[in-house]
Design a protein around this motif. Structure first.
Motif, PDB file in Angstrom:
ATOM      1  N   LYS A 197     -38.801   4.190   5.820  1.00  0.00           N
ATOM      2  CA  LYS A 197     -39.461   4.102   7.122  1.00  0.00           C
ATOM      3  C   LYS A 197     -39.898   2.672   7.428  1.00  0.00           C
ATOM      4  N   HIS A 198     -40.393   1.955   6.426  1.00  0.00           N
ATOM      5  CA  HIS A 198     -40.902   0.603   6.633  1.00  0.00           C
ATOM      6  C   HIS A 198     -39.799  -0.454   6.670  1.00  0.00           C
ATOM      7  N   LEU A 199     -38.704  -0.230   5.953  1.00  0.00           N
ATOM      8  CA  LEU A 199     -37.665  -1.250   5.845  1.00  0.00           C
ATOM      9  C   LEU A 199     -36.557  -1.130   6.883  1.00  0.00           C
ATOM     10  N   LYS A 200     -36.358   0.064   7.416  1.00  0.00           N
ATOM     11  CA  LYS A 200     -35.235   0.296   8.325  1.00  0.00           C
ATOM     12  C   LYS A 200     -35.259  -0.670   9.509  1.00  0.00           C
ATOM     13  N   MET A 201     -34.124  -1.313   9.747  1.00  0.00           N
ATOM     14  CA  MET A 201     -33.874  -2.250  10.846  1.00  0.00           C
ATOM     15  C   MET A 201     -34.565  -3.606  10.679  1.00  0.00           C
ATOM     16  N   LEU A 202     -35.195  -3.869   9.545  1.00  0.00           N
ATOM     17  CA  LEU A 202     -35.759  -5.197   9.298  1.00  0.00           C
ATOM     18  C   LEU A 202     -34.645  -6.168   8.922  1.00  0.00           C
ATOM     19  N   LYS A 203     -34.849  -7.433   9.242  1.00  0.00           N
ATOM     20  CA  LYS A 203     -33.910  -8.474   8.829  1.00  0.00           C
ATOM     21  C   LYS A 203     -34.376  -9.020   7.487  1.00  0.00           C
ATOM     22  N   VAL A 204     -33.411  -9.232   6.589  1.00  0.00           N
ATOM     23  CA  VAL A 204     -33.712  -9.817   5.285  1.00  0.00           C
ATOM     24  C   VAL A 204     -32.717 -10.933   4.984  1.00  0.00           C
ATOM     25  N   THR A 205     -33.154 -11.889   4.178  1.00  0.00           N
ATOM     26  CA  THR A 205     -32.246 -12.914   3.665  1.00  0.00           C
ATOM     27  C   THR A 205     -32.015 -12.618   2.197  1.00  0.00           C
ATOM     28  N   VAL A 206     -30.892 -13.103   1.668  1.00  0.00           N
ATOM     29  CA  VAL A 206     -30.567 -12.859   0.266  1.00  0.00           C
ATOM     30  C   VAL A 206     -30.660 -14.161  -0.526  1.00  0.00           C
ATOM     31  N   ARG A 207     -31.045 -14.040  -1.793  1.00  0.00           N
ATOM     32  CA  ARG A 207     -31.250 -15.199  -2.654  1.00  0.00           C
ATOM     33  C   ARG A 207     -30.142 -15.397  -3.683  1.00  0.00           C
ATOM     34  N   ARG A 239     -41.136  -7.986  14.638  1.00  0.00           N
ATOM     35  CA  ARG A 239     -41.995  -6.973  15.250  1.00  0.00           C
ATOM     36  C   ARG A 239     -41.908  -5.677  14.447  1.00  0.00           C
ATOM     37  N   CYS A 240     -42.979  -4.926  14.473  1.00  0.00           N
ATOM     38  CA  CYS A 240     -42.996  -3.604  13.847  1.00  0.00           C
ATOM     39  C   CYS A 240     -42.494  -2.623  14.903  1.00  0.00           C
ATOM     40  N   VAL A 241     -41.277  -2.121  14.741  1.00  0.00           N
ATOM     41  CA  VAL A 241     -40.691  -1.268  15.770  1.00  0.00           C
ATOM     42  C   VAL A 241     -40.928   0.212  15.514  1.00  0.00           C
ATOM     43  N   ARG A 242     -41.490   0.539  14.394  1.00  0.00           N
ATOM     44  CA  ARG A 242     -41.756   1.943  14.108  1.00  0.00           C
ATOM     45  C   ARG A 242     -43.124   2.338  14.658  1.00  0.00           C
ATOM     46  N   LYS A 243     -43.360   3.632  14.741  1.00  0.00           N
ATOM     47  CA  LYS A 243     -44.649   4.119  15.201  1.00  0.00           C
ATOM     48  C   LYS A 243     -45.672   3.911  14.086  1.00  0.00           C
ATOM     49  N   LEU A 244     -46.836   3.382  14.452  1.00  0.00           N
ATOM     50  CA  LEU A 244     -47.885   3.128  13.472  1.00  0.00           C
ATOM     51  C   LEU A 244     -48.539   4.430  13.038  1.00  0.00           C
TER      52      LEU A 244
END
Length: 176
Positions: free
Chosen positions: A19-29, A104-109
């Motif tokens: 729920k918290h990670l879905k659709m977030l952008k991440v970079t890889v190391r 932005r937090c796009v999920r419902k709080l």
């Protein structure tokens, strides 16, 4: 304190993380080039058990990272992030990912998050002004070399605006 390397997630934890990670952008190391992905989902299996075909043989994500990048996963029992595009089935271990700042937090709080946010923002005008003045003083924007370089000046005085109160009387309000 170091996290145990044999750690894994319970199903209830996976649901919360998804729920918290879905659709977030991440970079890889793990690569030399900086690459940005968007998280689609969390895998059901951990990196040590999630396998795919490489050159005609099955290989786990953990084995692939060891062979391809020389990177031994510290947490092979954690699930991987399933990155976009969905048809490519790109699975990357969580430990080599960093969440991109400023999203932005796009999920419902949750109700607790809403309550915390309201407590932090619902302040009397004089307290809000005092907090803004304190932050302004702390930031010391008059001495900021970057602002000076671009000839940017930030006024200390807050702007006054005429507006109606709930009682339909005209008042002068201070807007920060």
């Amino acid at each position: 304190r170091e996290m145990r390397t044999d750690v894994s997630l319970r199903d209830s934890d996976k649901v919360i993380m998804k729920k918290h990670l879905k659709m977030l952008k991440v970079t890889v190391r793990h690569q030399n080039q900086k690459r940005v992905y968007r998280v689609l989902d969390l895998t059901d299996k951990p990196a040590s058990k999630l396998s795919f075909e490489v050159e005609g043989r099955q290989m786990s994500v953990a084995q692939y990272f060891q062979k391809q990048y020389g990177y031994q996963l510290k947490y092979p029992n954690l699930p991987c992030l399933w990155m976009s595009p969905k048809q490519k089935r790109t699975y990357i271990p969580m430990e080599v990912c960093d969440i991109v700042e400023g999203q932005r937090c796009v999920r419902k709080l949750t109700s607790d998050e809403v309550r915390t946010m309201i407590r932090a923002t619902a302040k009397k005008p004089h307290l809000r002004k005092q907090g803004i003045d304190e932050q302004f003083k702390f930031l010391n924007l008059d001495q900021d070399p970057y602002l000076k370089q671009f000839n940017i000046n930030v006024e200390r005085q807050q702007v006054s605006v005429r507006g109606k109160s709930k009682k339909r009387e005209w008042k002068t309000l201070r807007i920060a």
